[in-house]
Write a protein that holds these residues in place. Structure first.
Motif, PDB file in Angstrom:
ATOM      1  N   VAL A   1       0.837  -1.207   0.000  1.00  0.00           N
ATOM      2  CA  VAL A   1       0.000   0.000   0.000  1.00  0.00           C
ATOM      3  C   VAL A   1       0.869   1.254   0.000  1.00  0.00           C
ATOM      4  N   ILE A   2       1.881   1.276   0.863  1.00  0.00           N
ATOM      5  CA  ILE A   2       2.774   2.439   0.952  1.00  0.00           C
ATOM      6  C   ILE A   2       3.531   2.630  -0.362  1.00  0.00           C
ATOM      7  N   PHE A   3       3.968   1.534  -0.965  1.00  0.00           N
ATOM      8  CA  PHE A   3       4.720   1.620  -2.222  1.00  0.00           C
ATOM      9  C   PHE A   3       3.871   2.248  -3.329  1.00  0.00           C
ATOM     10  N   PHE A   4       2.640   1.743  -3.505  1.00  0.00           N
ATOM     11  CA  PHE A   4       1.784   2.290  -4.571  1.00  0.00           C
ATOM     12  C   PHE A   4       1.361   3.731  -4.268  1.00  0.00           C
ATOM     13  N   LEU A   5       1.158   4.051  -2.987  1.00  0.00           N
ATOM     14  CA  LEU A   5       0.842   5.424  -2.615  1.00  0.00           C
ATOM     15  C   LEU A   5       1.997   6.346  -2.992  1.00  0.00           C
ATOM     16  N   ALA A   6       3.225   5.895  -2.725  1.00  0.00           N
ATOM     17  CA  ALA A   6       4.410   6.683  -3.076  1.00  0.00           C
ATOM     18  C   ALA A   6       4.537   6.869  -4.580  1.00  0.00           C
ATOM     19  N   MET A   7       4.322   5.808  -5.330  1.00  0.00           N
ATOM     20  CA  MET A   7       4.453   5.894  -6.794  1.00  0.00           C
ATOM     21  C   MET A   7       3.408   6.820  -7.399  1.00  0.00           C
ATOM     22  N   TYR A   8       2.200   6.817  -6.835  1.00  0.00           N
ATOM     23  CA  TYR A   8       1.175   7.708  -7.381  1.00  0.00           C
ATOM     24  C   TYR A   8       1.355   9.149  -6.912  1.00  0.00           C
ATOM     25  N   PHE A   9       2.002   9.350  -5.768  1.00  0.00           N
ATOM     26  CA  PHE A   9       2.446  10.704  -5.412  1.00  0.00           C
ATOM     27  C   PHE A   9       3.408  11.226  -6.477  1.00  0.00           C
ATOM     28  N   ILE A  10       4.348  10.381  -6.871  1.00  0.00           N
ATOM     29  CA  ILE A  10       5.318  10.756  -7.906  1.00  0.00           C
ATOM     30  C   ILE A  10       4.620  11.001  -9.237  1.00  0.00           C
ATOM     31  N   SER A  11       3.604  10.200  -9.528  1.00  0.00           N
ATOM     32  CA  SER A  11       2.838  10.378 -10.759  1.00  0.00           C
ATOM     33  C   SER A  11       2.141  11.738 -10.773  1.00  0.00           C
ATOM     34  N   VAL A  12       1.506  12.102  -9.650  1.00  0.00           N
ATOM     35  CA  VAL A  12       0.831  13.405  -9.547  1.00  0.00           C
ATOM     36  C   VAL A  12       1.841  14.543  -9.685  1.00  0.00           C
ATOM     37  N   ALA A  13       2.990  14.391  -9.021  1.00  0.00           N
ATOM     38  CA  ALA A  13       4.024  15.427  -9.096  1.00  0.00           C
ATOM     39  C   ALA A  13       4.555  15.588 -10.515  1.00  0.00           C
ATOM     40  N   THR A  14       4.715  14.481 -11.214  1.00  0.00           N
ATOM     41  CA  THR A  14       5.155  14.543 -12.611  1.00  0.00           C
ATOM     42  C   THR A  14       4.141  15.275 -13.471  1.00  0.00           C
ATOM     43  N   GLY A  15       2.851  15.119 -13.146  1.00  0.00           N
ATOM     44  CA  GLY A  15       1.800  15.834 -13.857  1.00  0.00           C
ATOM     45  C   GLY A  15       1.918  17.339 -13.727  1.00  0.00           C
ATOM     46  N   GLY A  16       2.527  17.810 -12.639  1.00  0.00           N
ATOM     47  CA  GLY A  16       2.783  19.240 -12.495  1.00  0.00           C
ATOM     48  C   GLY A  16       4.128  19.654 -13.039  1.00  0.00           C
ATOM     49  N   TYR A  17       5.122  18.799 -12.870  1.00  0.00           N
ATOM     50  CA  TYR A  17       6.490  19.101 -13.331  1.00  0.00           C
ATOM     51  C   TYR A  17       6.586  19.209 -14.849  1.00  0.00           C
ATOM     52  N   LYS A  18       6.114  18.186 -15.535  1.00  0.00           N
ATOM     53  CA  LYS A  18       6.412  18.073 -16.971  1.00  0.00           C
ATOM     54  C   LYS A  18       5.873  19.228 -17.805  1.00  0.00           C
ATOM     55  N   PRO A  19       4.623  19.692 -17.610  1.00  0.00           N
ATOM     56  CA  PRO A  19       4.176  20.799 -18.454  1.00  0.00           C
ATOM     57  C   PRO A  19       4.755  22.149 -18.035  1.00  0.00           C
ATOM     58  N   CYS A  20       5.220  22.262 -16.785  1.00  0.00           N
ATOM     59  CA  CYS A  20       5.620  23.579 -16.263  1.00  0.00           C
ATOM     60  C   CYS A  20       7.119  23.829 -16.309  1.00  0.00           C
ATOM     61  N   LEU A  21       7.930  22.827 -16.048  1.00  0.00           N
ATOM     62  CA  LEU A  21       9.374  23.039 -16.010  1.00  0.00           C
ATOM     63  C   LEU A  21       9.906  23.530 -17.350  1.00  0.00           C
ATOM     64  N   GLU A  22       9.570  22.818 -18.412  1.00  0.00           N
ATOM     65  CA  GLU A  22      10.100  23.179 -19.714  1.00  0.00           C
ATOM     66  C   GLU A  22       9.570  24.524 -20.195  1.00  0.00           C
ATOM     67  N   SER A  23       8.270  24.757 -20.011  1.00  0.00           N
ATOM     68  CA  SER A  23       7.692  26.032 -20.454  1.00  0.00           C
ATOM     69  C   SER A  23       8.192  27.188 -19.595  1.00  0.00           C
ATOM     70  N   PHE A  24       8.399  26.963 -18.296  1.00  0.00           N
ATOM     71  CA  PHE A  24       8.944  28.011 -17.431  1.00  0.00           C
ATOM     72  C   PHE A  24      10.368  28.368 -17.847  1.00  0.00           C
ATOM     73  N   GLY A  25      11.144  27.363 -18.239  1.00  0.00           N
ATOM     74  CA  GLY A  25      12.492  27.636 -18.741  1.00  0.00           C
ATOM     75  C   GLY A  25      12.472  28.442 -20.026  1.00  0.00           C
ATOM     76  N   ALA A  26      11.546  28.097 -20.937  1.00  0.00           N
ATOM     77  CA  ALA A  26      11.444  28.841 -22.203  1.00  0.00           C
ATOM     78  C   ALA A  26      10.945  30.259 -21.984  1.00  0.00           C
ATOM     79  N   ASP A  27      10.171  30.479 -20.889  1.00  0.00           N
ATOM     80  CA  ASP A  27       9.694  31.829 -20.571  1.00  0.00           C
ATOM     81  C   ASP A  27      10.835  32.791 -20.256  1.00  0.00           C
ATOM     82  N   GLN A  28      12.018  32.268 -19.983  1.00  0.00           N
ATOM     83  CA  GLN A  28      13.143  33.128 -19.603  1.00  0.00           C
ATOM     84  C   GLN A  28      13.773  33.828 -20.811  1.00  0.00           C
ATOM     85  N   PHE A  29      13.275  33.542 -22.010  1.00  0.00           N
ATOM     86  CA  PHE A  29      13.818  34.145 -23.234  1.00  0.00           C
ATOM     87  C   PHE A  29      12.726  34.984 -23.902  1.00  0.00           C
TER      88      PHE A  29
END
Length: 601
Positions: A153-181
């Motif tokens: 249970v703890i393992f799958f909870l951890a993996m889905y926490f990472i999944s949710v975090a990736t859902g925020g990271y992936k669209p924002c990190l790259e576009s935020f970096g491109a916003d610097q130009f």
């Protein structure tokens, strides 16, 4: 003489103003207009690239060996483990659409990255705890037949926490970096084109370390130690990212970007019976000085029905103090933003077959490697997943050569500041996907002949004698294709969406890969049904040695070849976003007014 002096002063102030301040709707960390010298460009982007490296290190370190953990530690059967991996991958792929929408509409990219960082650390922290706290470990002893339910249970909870975090990271990190130009500054605009190349360079470095060093620690040292390394690396890079906040340029969220598009459709339907005006200049647009939602976009002639939403009727009184009802009258810029999204749909659809090819690297390509000779020496054998690094190596080499050698040559040859257009770059990579699938088919055909001789006829057990490095060409070719098509898609979906939807634009790019995976699964099911019904024997047997994966590769190669023809037709007719450069004209107006007052005095 006086006119020449006026023009000269205009030019001097315009150039100085443009060099000192950034007029692209971004703000600094205090909410003011950013100073060009102290914010943005590479000094800011490097902070963001650093955290992307750490995120990819964690993601590939965990995902590439996830099925191994589920089968060896949690002791799930192969079918259940594969299903759980697919569920997790599917959720991780689709969540960026939600994360990108929330960032563009409400939180902003910087805040979404910080929120995702906290969730990611919670996930990694739970993984570390599940390996070191005795009550959360899978087994009380080194070996047990029934791992702890609490650990699962703890393992799958951890993996889905990472999944949710990736859902925020992936669209924002790259576009935020491109916003610097700044797109309106020639030198920064060129640097932004290089940014997407070096972003993927960092991504590939994280991937390589994830599927080599982290996987090695997991397999030969300890799963807990590997999780601890990932947690420490992520913590360090999050701290580095936060300390760069004074260097960043920020884009403020402006509410849901979908509402203005719906307003365009409603207004166009309401005015569907009105005749088109004699000139596009008669369509409604706010003055640049009153525009608060970013840059204005020039009118285009495609999808003309939508233009009716900007026709001014006689009973619509317009004034600076009173804004019109947006459900009845919208601006040309809002209409053009909707046209941009609609024009993207065919490009998105014709990119899916490339995503289907990319999906093979983590499935059949890896499965091929598990049946081949992976020994480098008598005492060392590489894990099957490690061969995936060849894709990253091919991409790193291709990105470096493209950015440092090809682009300067192509700029001189074509006069295009990108060297070649974005869609030309995407199409070039698709050619490599066709070649990769063809080479994969030839290599698999050779592997099958050796397997038939050694295993089916000779009775040998274990892997065939054929070296795993026979797979290098197909991995490398697809890596080169990634350098052109994947990087091009990232740049395309960031650059061609409305300015208020850039996080969502990166999510659109990610959805190409996600739908490509689902399309691959659907195609396998369809081909399995057809071949089993037509010939009595499916292309997909119980194992690779009784399958005909080479035929499946030929099918993918042919599909991609036909798809390129359609893509070329679309690319030739495509109309790129044409943005008005507003800050220069505002400076001109200010200078002209000042000089006019001096003259009157």
């Amino acid at each position: 003489m006086e006119q020449d002096m006026v023009e000269r002063k205009k030019g001097e102030i315009r150039e100085g103003d443009q060099e000192k301040w950034v007029y692209d709707s971004s703000v600094d960390h205090k909410g003011s207009v950013p100073l060009r010298a102290s914010t943005g460009v590479w000094k800011a982007a490097l902070f963001i690239i650093t955290i992307e490296f750490s995120e990819r290190l964690s993601f590939f370190g965990l995902s590439s060996n996830l099925i191994t953990y589920l089968t060896k530690v949690i002791q799930q059967d192969l079918k259940t483990a594969a299903k759980n991996v697919n569920y997790w991958s599917g959720v991780t792929t689709m969540l960026p659409l939600i994360g990108g929408f929330l960032a563009d509409s409400y939180t902003g990219r910087f805040s979404m990255i910080l929120i995702s960082s906290v969730i990611y650390l919670m996930g990694l922290g739970l993984l570390v705890m599940s390996r070191f706290i005795p009550s959360l470990k899978p087994c009380k002893t080194d070996e047990c037949s029934h791992p702890s339910r609490v650990h699962e249970v703890i393992f799958f909870l951890a993996m889905y926490f990472i999944s949710v975090a990736t859902g925020g990271y992936k669209p924002c990190l790259e576009s935020f970096g491109a916003d610097q130009f700044d797109d309106d500054h020639p030198e920064e605009r060129k640097n932004k084109m290089s940014y997407f190349n070096w972003w993927n360079f960092a991504l590939c470095c994280g991937l390589v370390l994830g599927v080599t060093f982290i996987v090695y620690v997991q397999d030969y040292v300890s799963w807990g130690v590997a999780d601890l390394i990932l947690a420490i690396a992520m913590t360090i890079t999050i701290i580095i990212f936060y300390f760069g906040k004074s260097f960043y340029r920020y884009r403020m969220p402006q509410g849901s970007p979908l509402t203005p598009m719906l307003q365009v459709v409603v207004a166009a339907i309401k005015k569907r019976h009105l005749p088109y005006p004699s000139s596009p200049a008669l369509l409604y647009e706010v003055p640049k000085s009153q525009n608060s939602r970013g840059r204005l976009i020039n009118h285009t002639n495609n999808l003309r029905f939508l233009d009716k939403a900007a026709i001014i009727e006689g009973n619509e009184q317009l004034s600076p103090d009173k804004q019109p009802n947006p459900w009845r009258l919208t601006t040309v810029t809002r209409i053009e933003e909707l046209k941009l999204i609609l024009n993207m749909i065919p490009i998105w659809l014709t990119s899916l077959t490339f995503g289907t090819c990319v999906a093979q690297t983590a499935t059949f390509f890896i499965k091929q490697s598990s049946t081949m000779n992976r020994k480098i020496s008598h005492h060392f054998e590489i894990p099957p997943a490690t061969i995936y690094t060849l894709t990253a190596v091919g991409m790193i080499i291709a990105v470096t050569v493209y950015d440092k050698i090809l682009v300067p040559i192509l700029r001189r040859a074509t006069g295009n500041e990108r060297g070649i257009s974005i869609l030309q770059r995407i199409g070039s990579g698709m050619i490599f996907s066709v070649l990769s699938m063809a080479v994969a088919a030839l290599v698999e055909r050779k592997r099958l002949s050796i397997a038939h001789e050694e295993i089916i006829q000779g009775g040998k057990t274990g892997p065939v004698s054929m070296s795993v490095f026979w797979l290098a060409p197909q991995f490398m070719l697809l890596g080169v294709g990634d350098a052109f098509t994947l990087v091009g898609l990232q740049e395309y979906f960031y650059d061609q969406v409305p300015d208020s939807m850039r996080s969502l634009g990166i999510a659109f790019y990610l959805s190409v890969m996600g739908v490509g995976n689902f399309l691959s699964s659907f195609l396998i099911t369809l081909v399995n049904h057809i071949t089993e019904k037509a010939g009595g024997k499916s292309w997909f047997g119980k194992d690779l040695n009784t399958s005909r994966i080479d035929n499946f590769y030929w099918l993918l190669s042919a599909m991609n070849g036909l798809n390129i023809c359609v893509f070329v037709l679309l690319a030739r007719r495509y109309s790129y976003k044409n943005v008005q450069r507003s800050h220069v004209e505002v400076a001109d107006s200010r200078v002209g007014d000042g000089l006019e007052m001096e003259s009157m005095a």
